[in-house]
Design an enzyme around this catalytic site. Sequence first.
Site, mmCIF file in Angstrom:
data_model
loop_
_atom_site.group_PDB
_atom_site.id
_atom_site.type_symbol
_atom_site.label_atom_id
_atom_site.label_comp_id
_atom_site.label_asym_id
_atom_site.label_seq_id
_atom_site.Cartn_x
_atom_site.Cartn_y
_atom_site.Cartn_z
ATOM 1 N N LYS A 81 63.617 -52.173 -41.511
ATOM 2 C CA LYS A 81 62.896 -53.418 -41.282
ATOM 3 C C LYS A 81 61.566 -53.391 -42.035
ATOM 4 O O LYS A 81 60.674 -52.617 -41.712
ATOM 5 C CB LYS A 81 62.597 -53.622 -39.798
ATOM 6 C CG LYS A 81 62.113 -55.027 -39.505
ATOM 7 C CD LYS A 81 61.365 -55.127 -38.185
ATOM 8 C CE LYS A 81 59.885 -54.924 -38.366
ATOM 9 N NZ LYS A 81 59.201 -55.938 -39.189
ATOM 10 N N GLU A 106 54.106 -42.226 -38.424
ATOM 11 C CA GLU A 106 52.975 -42.110 -39.357
ATOM 12 C C GLU A 106 52.021 -43.235 -38.998
ATOM 13 O O GLU A 106 52.326 -44.405 -39.213
ATOM 14 C CB GLU A 106 53.443 -42.291 -40.806
ATOM 15 C CG GLU A 106 54.410 -41.241 -41.309
ATOM 16 C CD GLU A 106 53.786 -39.887 -41.562
ATOM 17 O OE1 GLU A 106 52.558 -39.732 -41.365
ATOM 18 O OE2 GLU A 106 54.537 -38.981 -41.948
ATOM 19 N N GLU A 124 39.799 -47.640 -37.113
ATOM 20 C CA GLU A 124 40.356 -47.869 -38.441
ATOM 21 C C GLU A 124 40.127 -49.334 -38.820
ATOM 22 O O GLU A 124 40.615 -50.240 -38.150
ATOM 23 C CB GLU A 124 41.863 -47.558 -38.431
ATOM 24 C CG GLU A 124 42.493 -47.653 -39.795
ATOM 25 C CD GLU A 124 43.957 -47.248 -39.797
ATOM 26 O OE1 GLU A 124 44.712 -47.692 -38.910
ATOM 27 O OE2 GLU A 124 44.346 -46.488 -40.699
ATOM 28 N N CYS A 143 46.254 -45.852 -45.014
ATOM 29 C CA CYS A 143 46.015 -44.982 -43.859
ATOM 30 C C CYS A 143 45.255 -43.726 -44.257
ATOM 31 O O CYS A 143 44.635 -43.096 -43.416
ATOM 32 C CB CYS A 143 47.325 -44.651 -43.159
ATOM 33 S SG CYS A 143 48.635 -44.198 -44.277
ATOM 34 N N SER A 202 50.636 -49.094 -36.955
ATOM 35 C CA SER A 202 49.463 -48.884 -36.115
ATOM 36 C C SER A 202 49.754 -47.880 -34.996
ATOM 37 O O SER A 202 50.899 -47.724 -34.558
ATOM 38 C CB SER A 202 49.015 -50.214 -35.508
ATOM 39 O OG SER A 202 50.041 -50.755 -34.715
HETATM 40 P P1 NAP Z 1 51.993 -52.811 -36.844
HETATM 41 O O1 NAP Z 1 51.976 -53.952 -35.932
HETATM 42 O O2 NAP Z 1 52.039 -51.447 -36.286
HETATM 43 O O3 NAP Z 1 53.250 -53.039 -37.835
HETATM 44 C C1 NAP Z 1 53.960 -52.017 -38.511
HETATM 45 C C2 NAP Z 1 55.454 -52.334 -38.489
HETATM 46 O O4 NAP Z 1 55.920 -52.276 -37.131
HETATM 47 C C3 NAP Z 1 55.807 -53.728 -38.979
HETATM 48 O O5 NAP Z 1 57.045 -53.698 -39.644
HETATM 49 C C4 NAP Z 1 55.900 -54.510 -37.689
HETATM 50 O O6 NAP Z 1 56.682 -55.667 -37.798
HETATM 51 C C5 NAP Z 1 56.549 -53.493 -36.780
HETATM 52 N N1 NAP Z 1 56.362 -53.745 -35.350
HETATM 53 C C6 NAP Z 1 55.384 -54.472 -34.747
HETATM 54 N N2 NAP Z 1 55.557 -54.474 -33.418
HETATM 55 C C7 NAP Z 1 56.662 -53.756 -33.159
HETATM 56 C C8 NAP Z 1 57.366 -53.390 -31.979
HETATM 57 N N3 NAP Z 1 56.928 -53.779 -30.771
HETATM 58 N N4 NAP Z 1 58.484 -52.634 -32.076
HETATM 59 C C9 NAP Z 1 58.897 -52.210 -33.282
HETATM 60 N N5 NAP Z 1 58.305 -52.527 -34.443
HETATM 61 C C10 NAP Z 1 57.188 -53.283 -34.390
HETATM 62 O O7 NAP Z 1 50.779 -52.880 -37.816
HETATM 63 P P2 NAP Z 1 50.098 -54.236 -38.363
HETATM 64 O O8 NAP Z 1 50.020 -55.281 -37.321
HETATM 65 O O9 NAP Z 1 50.811 -54.592 -39.590
HETATM 66 O O10 NAP Z 1 48.653 -53.705 -38.703
HETATM 67 C C11 NAP Z 1 47.690 -53.521 -37.667
HETATM 68 C C12 NAP Z 1 46.861 -52.298 -37.946
HETATM 69 O O11 NAP Z 1 47.677 -51.137 -37.981
HETATM 70 C C13 NAP Z 1 46.138 -52.269 -39.283
HETATM 71 O O12 NAP Z 1 44.984 -53.014 -39.284
HETATM 72 C C14 NAP Z 1 45.937 -50.793 -39.467
HETATM 73 O O13 NAP Z 1 44.828 -50.358 -38.748
HETATM 74 C C15 NAP Z 1 47.163 -50.187 -38.880
HETATM 75 N N6 NAP Z 1 48.192 -49.863 -39.886
HETATM 76 C C16 NAP Z 1 48.338 -48.594 -40.293
HETATM 77 C C17 NAP Z 1 49.283 -48.296 -41.255
HETATM 78 C C18 NAP Z 1 49.517 -46.917 -41.730
HETATM 79 O O14 NAP Z 1 49.982 -46.728 -42.833
HETATM 80 N N7 NAP Z 1 49.264 -45.912 -40.935
HETATM 81 C C19 NAP Z 1 50.055 -49.293 -41.808
HETATM 82 C C20 NAP Z 1 49.884 -50.601 -41.375
HETATM 83 C C21 NAP Z 1 48.957 -50.858 -40.407
HETATM 84 P P3 NAP Z 1 55.970 -57.078 -38.105
HETATM 85 O O15 NAP Z 1 55.188 -56.902 -39.342
HETATM 86 O O16 NAP Z 1 57.109 -57.998 -38.330
HETATM 87 O O17 NAP Z 1 55.156 -57.381 -36.924
#
Ligand code: NAP
Length: 457
Positions: free
Chosen positions: A154, A229, A359, A263, A208
Amino acid sequence: MTTHDVINPATEETVRTIDLVGVEETDEAVARAVEVGPQWRAMAPADRGRLLRRFSDVVDDHLEELARLEVQNAGHTIGNARWEAGNVRDVLAYYSAAPERLLGQQIPVAGGINVTFKEPLGVVSVIVPWNFPMPIAGWGFAPALAAGNTVVLKPAELTPLTAMRLAELALDAGVPEGVFTVLPGKGSVVGERFVTHPDVRKVCFTGSTAVGQGIMRGAADQLKRVTLELGGKSANIVFADADLEAAAAAAPMSFLDNAGQDCCARTRILVQREVFNDFMGRFESAMRDVRVGDPGDDATQMGPLVSDRQRETVRGFVEGSEEPVDVAFRGTAPEGAGWWYPPTVVLPRSTSDRVWQDEVFGPVVGVMPFDDEADAIAKANDTAYGLSGSIWTRDVGRAIRVSRGVEAGNLSVNSHSSVRYSTPFGGFKSSGIGRELGPDALDAFTEVKNVFISTEP
Ligand code: NAP
Ligand code: MG
């Protein structure tokens, strides 16, 4: 069917409208992945390797197309996007050698022989964030496929286009239908279904910390395997004995790469007190050279943020913060359409400041002085995270002592490198569980099976 408009972050124009997959289509894809599993795992190791190698070659043939697609979809600079597509190619090539090297052990025992096998898990799911849509997808699917698993993936809702194209390229390369399926959809729908579906044996998640914790909780019900991760708040430690000019020259892109949506971004710069002012002067002049603008231009170093929402989040750490935030200096960013935010250097008043602890995931860095080696390590470790970090010093012994002292998974000395496909990558503490990439990545996609064969007459 629900649809999603994919928006170009640099222009705010709609790139494409895509249909989002729901639970029913997810279940169908998992059922197909279960069905083709036995065929994929039974394939001769050399043949499975050859298919992955061919997949790598097809990615290489489409490198520029994939890179341009990422510029449009995620606002990545074209230079970065080419590296990212090249990384998928390289990761596939690296793990194409793995099927023939999936070695077990022969362990001396009495009364027979004892051997171990590394068995595939079955259906593996990969959940990818929007910050590095191509590489993070590849770090999951390439070793998972090499180990004989089938994969459902996904992409993030915001950035599905390159993953969807990669799935087409896999078919072009001859990877059988159903072995690798990309399912663009919401995290709360497709992602959650991966966690609850009994036939999905593993969730390989990047994103996240909060969502990662939820996935781990959900996975407990079925004792489902997870690799997580998560976020980071990495330190860049500059000692007085360092090549200060080199440290200052490298500092801007260590937190501005991918507009800080990384990250591994070095978002806390720690500078030894006696060279603090000297470093800040050199750092400010290095920041003036950073080119922020059209991500499709070869010379651009930093593009826009991925979404309006992300920009508001980032802004909230600086302009919208309840605690006072002292800005040391800023770079420039284009005005008008696009989700731009200027490179921003802040001077936190306390180590408990939100901008120092949380972050930001944008082009914002904090700088703080430290006194000695012990203070540097203590300040570097004063975070819930533990993903990356850098140490700048000319003293080899100190470089090693501090590398061993910092609680993080990926450290670099006199450089800011974090990711090489041939070396392990992952976090300590709240930055995650498990390691990706490197020679041992297949351990995360296999179960060890022990078999004793009696030789008694
Ligand atoms: P996120 O919500 O954790 O999204 C990451 C992935 O998980 C996306 O594919 C998302 O899908 C999916 N996801 C969301 N809710 C889920 C659930 N309940 N069950 C399973 N999968 C789920 O991160 P974000 O909203 O994109 O970003 C928020 C913050 O996370 C950023 O500002 C940053 O601080 C952090 N982040 C860290 C990394 C890293 O590389 N460590 C990467 C991205 C973000 P959808 O996109 O369709 O919601
Ligand atoms: Mg989210």
